[in-house]
Structure formats: C-alpha cells, structure tokens
Design an enzyme around this catalytic site. Structure first.
Site: not given
Ligand code: F6P
Length: 529
Positions: A190, A196, A248-249, A334, A365, A494
């Site tokens: 987003k 990452e 995002g979620r 979240e 199990h 972060k």
């Molecule tokens: O760190 C949490 C977050 O902001 C989530 O809410 C989001 O889904 C994820 O990181 C990834 O964010 P982005 O889509 O901006 O890379």
C-alpha cells in the site's frame, strides 16, 4: 445500570449453569442460530441465553453500531486518527450504486481499476507465464495468500508464490527452481515503503536481471503511491492503484487481490467479490438480532470482555482454510488490539482477544488437549463445509464432518467422574488406581463453541466468510469504542529496527543501547563469520 454491569451480573448468575441445560428450552438450537443465504451460524453451544442476548443487543445498539455502520458504508471518515473513510466495501460494490468520499463518487475509479486488473490478469494467464510471485507483507500478503490457498480447486492460471519475510530464506527458497524468464513479480505494498517488501523486491529484480528475465516487462505493482512505484521503475501500465481508504488488512478485494485473480481468473474473482457484497448487504440491512456479523461480534464480546476468556481458537475443518487463523490474527488483532478509546482515554476494559488456531483435524492431535482439559476456557470457533471438492474421496469428508461435530459436542457435554470411573473399571482398574485413573479421564465440559457451516468453499463463500469477519471486527470495535482502522502499535518496533540496523551491521557501537540488547548484539557479532 449500564449494559456492561447488567452483563456482568448475568455472567455471575449463569457462570455455573451447564450449557447443555439450555437445550431443555424448546427451540434452543434454532433460536440461537442464524442463516444468511446458504451460510449457517450456530451459537447455541454457548452460555448465552435470551436475557444475555437481549443485553448484548442493547449494548450494541447503545454503542451506535447502526449509525456507525451507515457511516462506514457511506464514506464518513470513521478512521478518526488518520481522518480517513473506511471503504473496503466499495471494492466489492459491483452494482451497488455510487459511494461518495468528500462529495466525489469513488465507484468509477474502483470499477475502472477492476476492469484494468481483469485485462492484465487475462494477459498474464494466457501469456506463457508459469509462476507469479507476490511480494508483500501483512495485509499485502495474508489476504491473497490465504485466499489463493483456500481456492486451490479453482486455480487454472500460473502457480502463485508468496514472499513476505525479510529473512532471506523466504525469497531464497522461493526463487530457487523458478525460471526468471517465465515468472511475474508483483510488488504489493500500500505504502511502497515497507522495508521487508522493498528489500525482497530489489532482490527479486536483481535475480530476474541475472537470470535472463526482463523486470521492465515482468514486474507489476499494487500500491496507493504511483510516485513511489515509478521511482522503483515499474511501468505505469503494470501499476494498479487504490485509495488510502482501503486499509491494508481489508485490501484483498482490490488490486492487492491481483495474484488471486490471476490464479482463479476474473470470473471466479467476481464471484468472490459478490460473496463479500452479499454479506455487506446483509450486514447493512438486517436487524441486529438476526445480523450474522453482529451476532458473531456479540458472542466475542460475551466471551472475552464479560466471561474473561482472553483467547479464541479459530478451527476451520477445511484444510484449505489453514491460513485463516493467521489472516484473522492480523484482521482482528491489528484492528482491535488497542489500549485507548476513540477520545484517547484509556480503555476501561480489555480490548481484542488473542486469536489463534489451526485447521482440524490436525489441531486435535496437537493442542486440543488443553482446550478440553486445561484450566483455562478457550471459546472455539469451528468452520465446516457440508461437502468437499474431492468427490472421489467423499468418505474423507464424512470423517472430517464427524470429527468437527464431535469436538463441539465433547466441549459442551464433557465426561463426568462417574462415566470416567466406568471407563476405568472396564479397563480393569480397581480401588485407588481406579479413582486416580478416572480423574484423569474427566472432561469438565461446559466449554463454549460456535459453528459456521457453508455448502462448499467456493469463491462466493470465501468472499462471504471474509466479509463476515471484517464486519464482526467492526462491530466489536464500535462496542469497545476504539479505532479499529489504524495500527500505530506497529510503529515503535519499526523505528527501533531502523535505528538498530547500523548497530547490527557494526557501523555503530552499542553504547546507546540497553544492556540486554547490547549483550544480544555482542553475541551475534561474535558468532557470525
Ligand atoms: O506494519 C503493519 C502494516 O502497516 C500493515 O497494516 C500492512 O498490512 C503491512 O504493514 C504492509 O504494509 P504495506 O502494504 O504498506 O507494505
């Protein structure tokens, strides 16, 4: 008396009442169940009775669930800490008419992007691609990864892979064995700043260049920032944008779902959207007392805030929903893992529960021992399809169903000491040994569970399930008076990771770190080449 107090009193009065005693009331099962289309939610195996349900419904009403629901669907800025609308529902509003944000109808843009995604997905599906890698994390990974796995029987496109972790093991293991010339890389973020994702995207680009692929052609991006995707060098024709009012979620319904659309095709993706839309219509129009997401939320509030059960197990008896617990962890924890109310004051009560779980029967199990005999009560949420996709393996499905139903029955009924004594006696135990053995075989029972049934895990149904949970989270958040749509709680870690990076790399010393962190860094430095 507040509704919270009424509910606390009701809990005191009913806590020791066996759940199965409630079934002496005629119609207990059907009165504590609700059906939407082909989806059936049974919450009769809980300790909720008429009085409790009435109080929970009054709580929801007085919390303003109905008004806030309308505010969400009509684009009001209910994400108050970021001053944003919350409109993931617009992404699946296929024929629902205009939706305005700040006086502007967002639907032409949403539908235009959806049409562009369809064209692009078809091009990839018929363009000789063998593999698609979605690089993203959190909502830019869990939604499509969970849905792609859930809808495996509908796959007729290239294979889809998901890379999320910054641990090089993730991308390393994924790239190994792939052909760079026939692989599409989708960078899903987003913000297009997530460390990452950007690190993995750069690694994938280098790999593609080194192995004869063409990143200009074979890279696509899903983001709200056209500027940043351009800076990264992605062809604007391969960029699918969305607005900041998609959390995002909550984003699998739009461009972030591109990998899913490529896997199952635009038609099946439409069915997925229509499932979500059907649940929206129900949620928006049904009265609270027969509103499935509301009832799910109220059961959650009862168990977590009133009964004090601080975790909830999500147990899909559906192997392909194996990622649902992880997906719901982000969606729920979240969203509702907050410590302050909307006005910034401390929350007077616990907020969202810990959500965890795994697919049945595997969990049986592993951790069900604790669920059945442990000292803590863990409300369980079972999900089950009436039929599986493997027609030729129907007997597997019968076993799966029997196991699922057996678990909720066992949780409720338990096994008394007398029954356990009989079992121990039948095994030949006598006297003290019999008594001791019997006590280990007692199941206290009276452990609550709910069951969500659906005919078959198809795209429409998956859309219904996800939207159901989204709205459940919304209702719980309104009742708890928290902002469910921000995630400030992820920021501090972060920021500290960014400042620790030079320390880990050895460019800065540990003098500014706390003693524990300095000790850990020191160990790491001494144990790497
Ligand atoms: O760190 C949490 C977050 O902001 C989530 O809410 C989001 O889904 C994820 O990181 C990834 O964010 P982005 O889509 O901006 O890379």
């Amino acid at each position: 008396m507040t509704h919270w107090k009424t509910l606390a009193d009701l809990y005191q009065q009913t806590a020791d009442r066996p759940i199965d005693a409630l079934f002496q009331t005629p119609n207990r099962a059907s009165d504590f169940a609700v059906q939407v289309g082909d989806m059936f939610f049974d919450y009769s195996k809980t300790n909720i009775d008429d009085a409790t349900r009435d109080a929970l419904l009054a709580l929801a009403r007085d919390a303003g669930v109905e008004d806030m629901r309308e505010a969400m669907f009509t684009g009001a800025p209910i994400n108050s800490t970021e001053n944003r609308a919350v409109l993931h529902t617009a992404l699946r509003n296929l024929d629902g008419g205009p939706v305005e944000v700040d006086g502007e109808d967002v639907m032409p843009e949403v539908l235009g992007t959806l049409a562009a995604m369809r064209t692009y997905a078809q091009k990839i599906r018929s363009g000789g691609y063998t593999d698609v890698i979605n690089i993203g994390i959190g909502g830019s990974d869990l939604g499509p990864a969970m849905a792609v796995r859930a809808l495996a029987p509908y796959h007729d496109g290239p294979r889809c892979h998901f890379v999320s972790n910054v641990d090089g093991a993730d991308i390393g293991d994924t790239l190994r064995g792939l052909d760079a010339k026939t692989t599409l890389v989708i960078v899903a973020s987003k913000t297009f700043t997530t460390i990452e994702t950007m690190t993995n995207a750069r690694t994938a680009r280098a790999w593609m260049k080194d192995h004869g692929g063409d990143p200009v052609v074979q890279f696509a991006a899903l983001s709200t920032s056209a500027e940043k995707t351009a800076e990264f060098g992605i062809d604007p024709d391969h960029v699918f944008g969305f607005a900041d009012w998609v959390g995002g979620r909550y984003s699998v319904w739009g461009p972030i779902g591109l990998s899913l659309m490529i896997a199952i095709g635009p038609k099946a993706f439409d069915a997925f959207l229509r499932g979500g839309q059907a649940m929206d219509t129900h949620f928006r129009t049904a009265d609270l007392h027969e509103n499935m997401p509301v009832l799910l939320a109220l059961v959650g509030i009862w168990h977590n805030q009133i009964c004090g059960h601080s975790t909830r197990a999500v147990l899909p008896y559906d192997e392909r929903l194996g990622m649902l617990p992880s997906y719901l962890q982000q969606l729920e924890m979240e969203s509702n893992g907050k410590g302050v109310q909307r006005d910034g004051s401390d929350s007077p009560r616990h907020t969202g529960p810990v959500v965890w779980g795994a697919a049945g029967t595997n969990g049986q199990h592993a951790f069900y021992q604790l669920i059945h005999q442990g000292t803590r009560v863990i409300p369980c949420e079972f999900l089950l399809a009436a039929q599986g996709h493997e027609d030729e393996l129907a007997h597997h499905h019968q076993l799966l169903v029997a196991n699922c139903l057996a678990q909720s029955q066992a949780l409720m009924q338990g096994r008394s000491l007398d029954e356990a004594r009989e079992i121990a006696a039948a095994k030949g135990f006598l006297g003290d040994a019999l008594e001791r053995q019997a006590r280990h075989r007692v199941f206290k029972g009276n452990r609550p569970s709910t069951t969500l049934l659906y005919p078959l895990l198809d795209p429409f149904t998956l859309g219904q399930i996800i939207a159901l949970y989204e709205h459940r989270v919304f209702v719980e958040g309104i009742i708890l008076d928290i902002v469910s749509f921000d995630q400030w709680g992820v920021e501090l870690g972060k920021e500290l990771a960014t400042s620790l990076q030079p320390v880990v790399e050895g460019r800065e010393d540990t003098s500014q770190q706390d003693a524990s962190t300095a000790q850990l860094v020191d160990f790491i430095h001494r144990h790497r080449d």
